[in-house]
Design an enzyme around this catalytic site. Structure first.
Site, PDB file in Angstrom:
ATOM      1  N   LYS A   1       0.866  -1.184   0.000  1.00 45.73           N
ATOM      2  CA  LYS A   1       0.000   0.000   0.000  1.00 45.73           C
ATOM      3  C   LYS A   1       0.898   1.229   0.000  1.00 45.73           C
ATOM      4  CE  LYS A   1      -3.652   2.357   2.639  1.00 45.73           C
ATOM      5  NZ  LYS A   1      -4.166   2.595   4.008  1.00 45.73           N
TER       6      LYS A   1
ATOM      7  N   HIS B   1      -6.137   2.064  14.596  1.00 47.30           N
ATOM      8  CA  HIS B   1      -6.466   0.686  14.210  1.00 47.30           C
ATOM      9  C   HIS B   1      -5.293  -0.228  14.519  1.00 47.30           C
ATOM     10  CE1 HIS B   1      -3.978   2.051  10.884  1.00 47.30           C
ATOM     11  NE2 HIS B   1      -3.817   0.789  10.505  1.00 47.30           N
TER      12      HIS B   1
ATOM     13  N   ASP C   1      -3.463  -3.600  12.555  1.00 54.60           N
ATOM     14  CA  ASP C   1      -3.450  -4.197  11.218  1.00 54.60           C
ATOM     15  C   ASP C   1      -4.040  -5.602  11.290  1.00 54.60           C
ATOM     16  OD1 ASP C   1      -2.261  -1.908  10.296  1.00 54.60           O
ATOM     17  OD2 ASP C   1      -0.233  -2.742  10.253  1.00 54.60           O
TER      18      ASP C   1
ATOM     19  N   HIS D   1      -2.306   1.924  16.333  1.00 53.18           N
ATOM     20  CA  HIS D   1      -1.589   3.073  15.779  1.00 53.18           C
ATOM     21  C   HIS D   1      -2.507   3.889  14.877  1.00 53.18           C
ATOM     22  CE1 HIS D   1      -1.240  -0.218  12.856  1.00 53.18           C
ATOM     23  NE2 HIS D   1      -1.015   0.682  11.920  1.00 53.18           N
TER      24      HIS D   1
END
Length: 335
Positions: free
Chosen positions: A202, A221, A223, A277
């Site tokens: 990404k 969030h 991962d 994070h």
């Protein structure tokens, strides 16, 4: 042209010195209120070339248990390989808008691949100050080159070269993480997909924002995948939650930032922690980052390893297919 891109919104907003209301976060999320100012978090830094394997395994296990995040140096990826990755990614986002839209995520696609703006549903309908490009880079069986820009011309070569080096780094990390749980070195990788583990790149593009204290690039969030290996540019933006407070993370030149993801937390039955994070943005400069997510195949069943449960250590997580886990997470459905 579809959705208005944040890159275009940034240009409009900078000229009038204000931003659309849907980007303004509630007070419990605004960086100006929630960041511990004047404190830079120095997360564990690990020399991946340390010849003392027992020490290396111990450091990685400790960082993964206590932080869920660490930086690695001496990882074996040449500086110029990382620089080329960054250069071609930056050049893509500087192309005319109509050229970028050629790679837009198709309407109704269930895959994340392609150029886009919004990724997951936010409960308050807020938006992140970021555009992105997703595409898989490994294994060859899942690579779809229609999402790889042909401009700049060296884009494919730079990404493939970086991926070849990154695979060695990922294998070493998975081996150490497995040994750190008292398992055999191959067990973690095998459990999350083995050679079918998918590498999803990404590129995050966070353009300048006239009111950066009120917005987030990416909301808080963890991962959802296994590991994330991330290269940032020089503009600060990564923040980590520590004891309920948000801190900026200190960058180290040429280091890779490693995030423990949900699937490793699940596999380890909670011994390793997925890091919470988020990202902030800058008033004057464009921040970019290049995370690669190591994703299990969608039908891969993942749950706590049998040897990490029992004898008073209860099973803390359900075993489920990664595709089902991902669907629930993106749509805010309880797991």
């Amino acid at each position: 042209m579809g959705l208005e891109r944040v890159q275009a919104i940034s240009q409009q907003s900078m000229s009038i010195n204000t931003i659309p209301h849907e980007f303004i976060r509630s007070e419990n999320e605004q960086p100006v209120i929630t960041t511990v100012h004047g404190a830079i978090l120095e997360v564990p830094t690990i020399d991946l070339n340390d010849t003392d394997e027992e020490k290396l395994v111990g450091m990685i296990a400790k960082a993964s248990s206590e932080w869920g995040l660490f930086q690695i140096v001496n990882h074996g990826i040449p500086s110029e390989v990382i620089s080329n990755l960054q250069k071609v990614g930056k050049e893509f986002f500087e192309l005319p808008q109509e050229e970028k839209e050629v790679y837009a995520k198709p309407q109704g696609s269930k895959s994340v691949e392609g150029y886009g703006t919004q990724l997951q549903r936010e409960l308050e309908g807020k938006k992140g100050w970021v555009d992105h490009l997703f595409h898989r880079v490994w294994p060859p069986s899942v690579v779809d080159y229609k999402f790889w820009p042909v401009n700049p011309p060296s884009y494919r070569e730079a990404n493939e070269q970086y991926t070849n080096y990154l695979r060695n780094v990922a294998d070493k990390l998975l081996k150490c993480l497995s040994l750190g749980l008292g398992l055999k070195e191959h067990e973690m990788k095998a459990a999350v997909g083995g050679d079918d583990l998918e590498y999803l790149l990404k590129i995050n593009y966070y353009p300048p924002c006239p009111q950066p204290d009120l917005v987030l690039g990416v909301v808080a969030h963890t991962d959802m995948s296994t590991l994330t290996l991330l290269v940032p540019n020089e503009v600060q933006g990564l923040q980590v939650s520590r004891d309920g407070q948000w801190y900026d993370v200190k960058y180290i030149p040429d280091a890779l930032i490693v995030h423990i993801g949900d699937q490793i937390e699940i596999f380890s039955n909670g011994k390793y922690k997925a890091v919470l994070h988020r990202t902030t943005v800058n008033k004057d400069a464009t921040r970019m980052s290049w995370p690669v997510f190591l994703e299990p195949p969608s039908d891969q069943l993942i749950g706590p390893h049998p040897r990490l449960v029992g004898e008073g250590n209860l099973t803390k997580y359900k075993t489920k297919k990664y595709g089902d886990y991902m669907y629930c997470k993106l749509n805010k459905i309880p797991q």
